[in-house]
Enzyme design. Structure first.
Site, PDB file in Angstrom:
ATOM      1  N   ASP A  11       2.610   0.508   1.747  1.00 49.20           N
ATOM      2  CA  ASP A  11       2.460   0.299   0.309  1.00 49.20           C
ATOM      3  C   ASP A  11       2.444  -1.213   0.057  1.00 49.20           C
ATOM      4  O   ASP A  11       3.419  -1.899   0.365  1.00 49.20           O
ATOM      5  CB  ASP A  11       3.612   0.963  -0.438  1.00 49.20           C
ATOM      6  CG  ASP A  11       3.341   1.098  -1.927  1.00 49.20           C
ATOM      7  OD1 ASP A  11       2.336   0.545  -2.398  1.00 49.20           O
ATOM      8  OD2 ASP A  11       4.148   1.744  -2.621  1.00 49.20           O
ATOM      9  N   ASP A 109      -3.793   0.397  -2.973  1.00 50.82           N
ATOM     10  CA  ASP A 109      -2.608  -0.279  -2.456  1.00 50.82           C
ATOM     11  C   ASP A 109      -1.768   0.539  -1.486  1.00 50.82           C
ATOM     12  O   ASP A 109      -0.648   0.127  -1.161  1.00 50.82           O
ATOM     13  CB  ASP A 109      -1.723  -0.729  -3.622  1.00 50.82           C
ATOM     14  CG  ASP A 109      -1.254   0.427  -4.485  1.00 50.82           C
ATOM     15  OD1 ASP A 109      -1.783   1.548  -4.325  1.00 50.82           O
ATOM     16  OD2 ASP A 109      -0.342   0.211  -5.316  1.00 50.82           O
ATOM     17  N   GLU A 110      -2.272   1.666  -1.011  1.00 44.47           N
ATOM     18  CA  GLU A 110      -1.449   2.435  -0.087  1.00 44.47           C
ATOM     19  C   GLU A 110      -2.295   3.247   0.877  1.00 44.47           C
ATOM     20  O   GLU A 110      -3.448   3.590   0.605  1.00 44.47           O
ATOM     21  CB  GLU A 110      -0.483   3.352  -0.842  1.00 44.47           C
ATOM     22  CG  GLU A 110      -1.154   4.377  -1.730  1.00 44.47           C
ATOM     23  CD  GLU A 110      -0.139   5.256  -2.452  1.00 44.47           C
ATOM     24  OE1 GLU A 110       0.845   5.692  -1.825  1.00 44.47           O
ATOM     25  OE2 GLU A 110      -0.347   5.506  -3.659  1.00 44.47           O
TER      26      GLU A 110
END
Length: 229
Positions: A11, A109-110
């Site tokens: 993350d 973002d992950e």
């Protein structure tokens, strides 16, 4: 430690804000809010993200920009720039794919990572170092036996750290936490569970599946308990 399969969840920390701070290094250490056109007086616009300094004023993702301005008049507002975030995300994912792992992207973002290793912490540290060196972005990495554990572990690892959450450590780490600490149970469902006397992860784990099915439906009720266990 024996070689085995692991699930990791990477993350990127404050991703959108971090990308903006790379472009505006003079704003580091200041309360920065990103969202809309960057005009906090416009109605019906919300923050996409905020720096830690802005979080201290109660500003987070989803906060109306007008509310953010009231809470922190000194905040700096920047417009959202999706193409820049997409490009930064692509650079990160390209770095991950250079490792001997399976990469499943879950947004800008992950990503979930499948790996076979005897030292998942060392792998996570290598991933963090590579992402930082190549993109100048920090990330938190959770390690687990499955996606649920890895996702929760990355939250416990923030900021920019590594955390392992497995079946062996689940009870000690999670039992005392509120039910909305689980991935898939939000504040509304948590409040409904609390109304039935189920306030913690441990209480939900011990709940009667039939009772949960009566109150929350034959699919959702048992599923909440499954997440918990």
């Amino acid at each position: 430690m024996a070689t085995r399969n692991w699930i990791l969840h990477l993350d990127l920390d404050q991703f959108i804000a971090a990308v903006e701070l790379l472009r505006h290094p003079e704003l580091r250490g200041k309360p920065v809010v990103v969202g809309g056109t960057g005009d906090p007086t416009q109605p019906r616009t919300v923050a996409a993200t905020a720096t830690y300094e802005a979080l201290e004023h109660g500003i987070h993702s989803g906060t109306p920009l007008r509310t953010a301005l009231r809470r922190c008049p000194d905040a700096i507002f920047l417009p959202s720039d999706p193409p820049a975030y997409e490009a930064a995300s692509a650079r990160v994912m390209a770095v991950l794919r250079e490792f001997p792992i399976n990469v499943e992207v879950w947004g800008w973002d992950e990503a979930f990572l499948g790996a076979t290793t005897d030292d998942p912490e060392a792998l996570a540290a290598d991933l963090q170092h590579a992402v930082r060196a190549r993109t100048h972005l920090d990330c938190s990495i959770g390690i687990g036996d499955n996606k649920h554990q890895a996702k929760l572990a990355s939250g416990l690892a923030k900021p920019a750290s590594i955390h392992r959450l497995t079946t062996e450590t689940w009870a000690a780490t999670m039992n005392h936490r509120p039910t909305d600490a689980l991935w898939g149970i939000g504040t509304k469902i948590s409040a409904k569970l609390a109304a039935h006397g189920l306030h913690t992860v441990a209480q939900l784990a011990a709940a009667d599946p039939a009772d949960l099915a009566r109150h929350f439906g034959p699919t959702n009720g048992p599923w909440y308990r499954y997440l918990d266990r």
